[in-house]
Structures are given as structure tokens and as C-alpha cells.
Design a protein around this motif. Structure first.
Motif, mmCIF file in Angstrom:
data_model
loop_
_atom_site.group_PDB
_atom_site.id
_atom_site.type_symbol
_atom_site.label_atom_id
_atom_site.label_comp_id
_atom_site.label_asym_id
_atom_site.label_seq_id
_atom_site.Cartn_x
_atom_site.Cartn_y
_atom_site.Cartn_z
ATOM 1 N N GLY A 1 56.335 -47.209 142.246
ATOM 2 C CA GLY A 1 56.521 -47.961 143.224
ATOM 3 C C GLY A 1 57.036 -49.498 143.195
ATOM 4 N N HIS A 2 57.165 -50.138 144.385
ATOM 5 C CA HIS A 2 57.799 -51.510 144.384
ATOM 6 C C HIS A 2 57.008 -52.319 145.200
ATOM 7 C CE1 HIS A 2 61.562 -50.407 142.304
ATOM 8 N NE2 HIS A 2 61.179 -49.055 143.044
ATOM 9 N N LEU B 1 58.820 -57.123 149.304
ATOM 10 C CA LEU B 1 60.118 -57.121 148.916
ATOM 11 C C LEU B 1 60.847 -56.240 149.781
ATOM 12 C CD1 LEU B 1 59.843 -57.499 144.910
ATOM 13 C CD2 LEU B 1 60.288 -59.273 146.693
ATOM 14 N N SER B 2 60.299 -55.703 150.832
ATOM 15 C CA SER B 2 60.663 -54.589 151.857
ATOM 16 C C SER B 2 61.812 -53.494 151.247
ATOM 17 C CB SER B 2 61.613 -55.335 152.531
ATOM 18 O OG SER B 2 60.894 -56.431 153.252
ATOM 19 N N PRO B 3 61.288 -52.703 150.111
ATOM 20 C CA PRO B 3 61.869 -51.857 149.410
ATOM 21 C C PRO B 3 62.752 -50.619 150.400
ATOM 22 C CG PRO B 3 59.752 -51.536 148.915
ATOM 23 C CD PRO B 3 59.673 -52.758 149.776
ATOM 24 N N ARG B 4 63.760 -50.671 149.995
ATOM 25 C CA ARG B 4 64.479 -49.242 150.622
ATOM 26 C C ARG B 4 65.161 -48.431 149.756
ATOM 27 N NH1 ARG B 4 68.853 -51.021 155.002
ATOM 28 N NH2 ARG B 4 69.452 -52.821 153.463
ATOM 29 N N GLY C 1 59.520 -62.511 137.457
ATOM 30 C CA GLY C 1 58.096 -62.878 137.578
ATOM 31 C C GLY C 1 57.704 -63.853 138.592
ATOM 32 N N THR C 2 56.790 -64.985 138.078
ATOM 33 C CA THR C 2 56.480 -65.911 139.120
ATOM 34 C C THR C 2 56.516 -67.041 138.595
ATOM 35 O OG1 THR C 2 53.914 -65.774 138.275
ATOM 36 C CG2 THR C 2 54.548 -64.137 139.952
ATOM 37 N N PRO C 3 56.511 -68.365 139.274
ATOM 38 C CA PRO C 3 56.529 -69.525 138.637
ATOM 39 C C PRO C 3 55.538 -69.630 137.521
ATOM 40 C CG PRO C 3 56.682 -69.768 140.965
ATOM 41 C CD PRO C 3 56.420 -68.330 140.678
ATOM 42 N N LEU D 1 55.074 -59.783 140.169
ATOM 43 C CA LEU D 1 54.387 -59.127 139.031
ATOM 44 C C LEU D 1 54.629 -57.698 138.996
ATOM 45 C CD1 LEU D 1 51.265 -60.981 138.215
ATOM 46 C CD2 LEU D 1 53.507 -61.381 137.210
ATOM 47 N N THR D 2 54.889 -56.929 140.284
ATOM 48 C CA THR D 2 55.269 -55.595 140.247
ATOM 49 C C THR D 2 56.741 -55.340 139.941
ATOM 50 O OG1 THR D 2 53.737 -55.201 141.982
ATOM 51 C CG2 THR D 2 55.243 -53.769 141.732
ATOM 52 N N ASP D 3 57.588 -56.029 140.478
ATOM 53 C CA ASP D 3 59.031 -55.908 140.232
ATOM 54 C C ASP D 3 59.554 -57.216 139.575
ATOM 55 O OD1 ASP D 3 59.865 -53.602 141.875
ATOM 56 O OD2 ASP D 3 58.828 -54.430 143.390
#
Length: 186
Positions: A30-31, A35-38, A137-139, A181-183
Motif C-alpha cells: 500500500g501507499h 498522498l492521494s494514491p491513484r 522521508g521526513t525532515p 515514512l510509507t512512500d
């Protein structure tokens, strides 16, 4: 036949998940919904049976060079192993670029790939951004695309009224993508 889905029907979701798991074992399924995955799917043959290739489009706003851009990226691009070398991945990526170009909510398509795949994405209408680094990632836990041993290229397509000016903002810079952290680095 190509389809674009915000929510995959169960049977289709299972096929996409199996393809992604085979390509990236242990990567997780999954995503990030933020991030509104399509998902863009290309079927094997004329029907809607087996998935031949798929990818996911992710979105988020990016602040860069004094502006805010609505960015979309390609993630998890995969073709069934037994169907590789037939041009299906190229058709899929070209179709995804067309979907993004037609979307009034997207200013720029932006993603990283293994450097040796650059010609594949350029053939589908994306351009390499020399000197550009995506900060994933993240800051607090960044994943830069130029991390040692991580040989990535950054590619883009620009859909703003003045693509040359937008390209200049995105070229030879470090872009704070931070998809989470997921994508981590789409």
C-alpha cells in the motif's frame, strides 16, 4: 487497455499487491493515503483479466523557490516478469504522463529512478533534471536521492503555463519532497 483507479476493486488490488510484493519483497503493501494514491493499470490482452503492468501516482504540494507547486510522482512501476521486453512498461508510463498532463491539479510530475532507467522514462516524455536531488522521508528522517550508494536520477515533466521557468526552479536544487515514512522516496 489502461485504467486509472482511486480505489482498486478487491481482485485487482490483490493482483497489484502481488506484483509489487514480487518486485520489492518486504517493502510493505500500500501507499500513504495522505498522498492521494491513484493506480494506473495495464491489462494483459484486450480484456480486464490479468494485470500486465501497474504503477501508482502520488501527490503532494511542494514549496520551492518562493512558490508552491502541486506535484505528482510515479511510484511502484512494475511489469509482470514474463511480459517484460514487450513495451508494456513504456505504454504504461506514457499513459501515466498523459493522465498527469490532463489533470488541472498537477503542476509538475517529479520522481526518482535508478540512473540506468533514465532512457526508459525519457522515452515516455519525462526529462532528467541534472543536479537535482529529491529529499524523501521526513525532515526528521530524510532520505536524499543522492545518498552514497543510492544511484538515482530525478526526472520531471512540467505542466505549468510557463514550463521553462518552472524547470529552472526545479533544476540543480535539493527539493524538499518529504512524502513520509510509507512512500519514503516516490
Amino acid at each position: 487497455m489502461i485504467g486509472v483507479y482511486e480505489v482498486l476493486p478487491a481482485g485487482l488490488a490483490a493482483q497489484v499487491e502481488a506484483l509489487e510484493a514480487a518486485a520489492w519483497p518486504g517493502a510493505g503493501a500500500g501507499h500513504d493515503p495522505a498522498l492521494s494514491p491513484r493506480t494506473v493499470v495495464l491489462w494483459d490482452g484486450a480484456g480486464q483479466g490479468a494485470v500486465a503492468a501497474c504503477l501508482t501516482l502520488l501527490r503532494k504540494e511542494i514549496r520551492l523557490g518562493g512558490g508552491t507547486y502541486r506535484a505528482a510522482g510515479l511510484s511502484a512501476v512494475v511489469t509482470r516478469p514474463e511480459l517484460r521486453g514487450r513495451g508494456l512498461g513504456g505504454r504504461l508510463v506514457t499513459a501515466a504522463r498523459e493522465v498527469l498532463a490532463a489533470d488541472p491539479e498537477v503542476d509538475v510530475a517529479l520522481f526518482s529512478c535508478d540512473r540506468e532507467l533514465t532512457p526508459f522514462y525519457e522515452a515516455a516524455g519525462f526529462e532528467r533534471l541534472p543536479g537535482t536531488v529529491l529529499l524523501g522521508g521526513t525532515p526528521a528522517d530524510p532520505l536524499p536521492s543522492d545518498r552514497p550508494g543510492f544511484d538515482k536520477a530525478v526526472l520531471a515533466a512540467f505542466f505549468t503555463p510557463d514550463p521553462a521557468s518552472t524547470r529552472a526552479v526545479f533544476t540543480s536544487t535539493r527539493i524538499p519532497l518529504y512524502p513520509g515514512l510509507t512512500d519514503r522516496l516516490w
